[in-house]
Write an enzyme that holds these catalytic residues in place. Structure first.
Site, mmCIF file in Angstrom:
data_model
loop_
_atom_site.group_PDB
_atom_site.id
_atom_site.type_symbol
_atom_site.label_atom_id
_atom_site.label_comp_id
_atom_site.label_asym_id
_atom_site.label_seq_id
_atom_site.Cartn_x
_atom_site.Cartn_y
_atom_site.Cartn_z
ATOM 1 N N GLY A 1 9.717 2.707 0.967
ATOM 2 C CA GLY A 1 10.764 1.722 1.244
ATOM 3 C C GLY A 1 10.253 0.292 1.119
ATOM 4 N N ARG B 1 9.583 6.840 -4.393
ATOM 5 C CA ARG B 1 9.064 7.766 -3.384
ATOM 6 C C ARG B 1 8.450 9.035 -3.974
ATOM 7 N NH1 ARG B 1 10.066 6.307 1.775
ATOM 8 N NH2 ARG B 1 11.876 4.992 2.189
ATOM 9 N N ASP C 1 3.214 8.210 4.603
ATOM 10 C CA ASP C 1 3.242 9.241 3.560
ATOM 11 C C ASP C 1 2.528 8.764 2.293
ATOM 12 O OD1 ASP C 1 4.593 11.196 5.017
ATOM 13 O OD2 ASP C 1 6.555 10.375 4.521
ATOM 14 N N LYS D 1 2.029 -0.704 4.839
ATOM 15 C CA LYS D 1 3.370 -1.286 4.688
ATOM 16 C C LYS D 1 4.390 -0.390 5.375
ATOM 17 C CE LYS D 1 6.006 0.710 2.657
ATOM 18 N NZ LYS D 1 6.878 1.647 1.992
ATOM 19 N N THR D 2 5.334 -0.906 6.068
ATOM 20 C CA THR D 2 6.577 -0.262 6.482
ATOM 21 C C THR D 2 7.263 -1.121 7.536
ATOM 22 O OG1 THR D 2 7.725 1.613 7.448
ATOM 23 C CG2 THR D 2 5.461 1.394 8.153
ATOM 24 N N ASP E 1 9.194 -0.001 9.543
ATOM 25 C CA ASP E 1 9.361 0.841 10.731
ATOM 26 C C ASP E 1 8.311 0.568 11.818
ATOM 27 O OD1 ASP E 1 11.344 1.916 9.218
ATOM 28 O OD2 ASP E 1 10.577 3.962 9.196
#
Ligand code: FBP
Length: 560
Positions: free
Chosen positions: A87, A151, A182, A208-209, A211
């Site tokens: 993402g 992805r 992931d 990175k994320t 979230d």
């Protein structure tokens, strides 16, 4: 510098002039940075299994960089490839800029290429050579559109082999994978494969994320979390103000954060809404869906008793997976869907799919599945992502909750225990924040992470994640180095099979951010303690432009 054109905003032109601040230790380039090797490491769990899978890269030492001449940094020209994976998160372009500048500082002839469209670009050998002129257009911008993302998971022996072949064809010496848990698990697998094949190609990850769930002692936060939560906080703050002005609606806001509730907690701490659901708390208290709804109803009823038929509730998008009975349903569903994939594809109607799957599920979970509205049940059955995750961004939990709240309130009304009005509006904020223009924090952090990745690569430190820490200090004082990817791994069930994956960091219920929230939640429920943070600021007083997240501030504060 970004040129004025009809495709460029005034803000982008001004923002293009921002010069990220490098940590002191990196500022003279890789030839003046020495890696200091710490103790050998272990994986966070399942040590024997992880060691067996990562025979060549398990147990690497932690690395801390210190300022010192480093003659071993290769003077040979090297070619590095970067890939953006998963993402989008604000700051991805600055990782590329930092990496580019770090490589060029070591040797002007070094080359950086970018694989296009995520890991699929590696397998299809689609890339572009990154030039200074074009890169300059993307410095300090949001999005991943410079080289795009994807992805695709590289996991089969054939895919590992073509990764190695394609890198060799392009004469690439090192691969930098910018991704979440992931994608960095993937990076670890590729690093291990190269070692096993006696290839000296180096693989380095960058955390990175939005979230915020890729974190530990050495990765204090993943990039993008700061900007994304600032954007969501602006939106939620605006809704709080609207609610307080019109005083007639309940707003149910679902926020991204697939497996952890960090985003919801951070936005809650910044805006003080009436209800903030934290998935990790719900799991710890073993709450059922009905209990979660009852708790929401309690607040709605209490507020209505003082004539307040309005409020704001925040819901983490991963909530559904935190409710133990739903978690069990999803886990059984994952295996059942994998076993019956063809039969399910042949059915066209959502009702038929639901009925078929219910007939294959054990009684207890089948009853729960049957009790769910068909819309939610079919969202639960949608394809898993390539990493085996349920696509929670597509599950409209806020609508499920509203439906159940309405039923409960109707019952209470009948029993004369509720006299209020309940009119609800839903929102889902996720994609709105992922490509925002990076805040000062993210612009500096991502540039440092990219530059630091260049130093890891130039020292041939394969199997490491770029680590920049002490993030509440000024960027000049940030501490740099690398941590072994295998150190963060454990074994989890994906697609019905046991797989090594980087362990996600969930909200720590004993941590200071969550404690701060629990200290205040009763007050926020009843009164209107709303805070309106406003938009991300790029110019102005440092107190406003450079503040980090509440999460980092509480986590790193010395106060008990
Ligand atoms: P990453 O973990 O890859 O950074 O992505 C996180 C996320 O933004 C989640 O919050 C969300 O559930 C998911 O991506 C949505 O995925 P997609 O972009 O495939 O719709």
């Amino acid at each position: 510098m970004v040129q004025k054109s009809i495709n460029v905003s005034e803000l982008q032109i001004e923002r293009g002039k921002f010069k990220p601040i490098l940590p002191d230790v990196l500022k003279n380039g890789a030839s003046y940075v020495k890696p200091v090797r710490g103790k050998a490491t272990q994986s966070v769990a399942d040590q024997a299994k992880i060691k067996e899978i990562f025979k060549n890269t398990y147990g690497l030492p932690e690395i801390t960089f210190k300022k010192d001449a480093n003659a071993t940094v290769t003077k040979k020209v090297i070619k590095v490839a970067v890939v953006l994976s998963g993402g989008q998160a604000p700051g991805g372009h600055n990782v590329i800029a930092g990496l580019f500048d770090g490589l060029k500082k070591a040797n002007k002839k070094n080359v950086l290429i970018g694989y296009l469209g995520g890991p699929a670009g590696i397998l299809e050998n689609k890339y572009k050579v990154i030039s200074k002129e074009v890169l300059n257009e993307y410095r300090n911008t949001g999005g991943f559109d410079f080289i795009q993302s994807g992805r695709t998971k590289i996991e089969t022996p054939e895919q590992f082999c073509s990764t190695k072949d394609n890198l060799s064809v392009c004469e690439v010496d090192a691969l930098v994978v910018v991704g979440g848990d992931d994608s960095n698990t993937n990076a670890a697998m590729i690093a291990e494969y190269f070692k096993k094949e006696n290839s000296d190609k180096c693989v380095v990850g960058v955390p990175k994320t939005i979230d915020g769930d890729l974190k530990n002692k050495y990765i204090e936060t993943s990039f993008g979390f700061d900007t994304a939560t600032k954007i969501y906080s602006e939106l939620v703050g605006n809704i709080c103000r609207d609610v307080n002005s019109a005083q007639k609606y309940w707003h149910f806001v679902r926020l991204m954060g697939r497996s952890a509730s960090h985003i919801t907690l951070e936005v809650g701490l910044k805006t003080h809404p009436n209800i903030v659901l934290i998935g990790e708390e719900i799991l710890a208290k073993n709450m059922t869906l009905v209990k979660v709804v009852e708790n929401i109803v309690d607040v709605i009823v209490k507020r209505s008793q003082s004539g307040k038929n309005f409020g704001v509730a925040l819901i983490p998008e991963g909530l559904i997976e935190f409710i133990p009975e739903m978690k069990e349903l999803i886990s059984v569903l994952n295996d059942t869907l994998a076993e019956n994939a063809d039969a399910v594809t042949e059915l066209h109607l959502a009702e038929d799919k639901k009925e078929f799957i219910c007939s294959k599920l054990p009684k207890k979970v089948s009853d729960l599945m049957k009790s769910l509205p068909v819309g939610i049940a079919s969202q639960l059955m949608l394809d898993r992502d390539p990493h085996g995750n349920v696509q929670v961004s597509l599950i409209e939990t806020e609508k499920l909750l509203i439906e159940m709240v309405q039923k409960k309130l109707a019952e209470l009304k009948k029993a004369d225990r509720y006299k209020g009005k309940f009119s609800a509006i839903t929102h889902f904020f996720g994609y709105e924040g992922r490509c925002g223009i990076p805040s000062n924090f993210d612009a500096n952090y991502t540039y440092a992470l990219g530059y630091n990745a260049a130093v890891l690569v130039l020292n041939k430190l394969t199997g490491y994640l770029s680590s920049v820490r002490k993030l509440v200090k000024s960027p000049k004082q940030w501490v740099c180095g690398g941590i072994p990817l295998t150190m963060m791994m454990n074994i989890e069930r994906r697609h019905g099979k046991e797989k090594p994956v980087i362990q996600k960091a969930l909200v720590d219920l004993n941590g200071k951010p969550f404690k701060e929230f629990t200290r205040n939640k009763e007050k926020w429920a009843i009164s209107e303690s709303y805070i309106f943070p406003g938009p991300v600021q790029y110019f102005g007083p440092a107190d406003v432009t450079d503040m980090t997240t509440k999460t980092l501030q509480y986590e790193q504060s010395k106060k008990k």
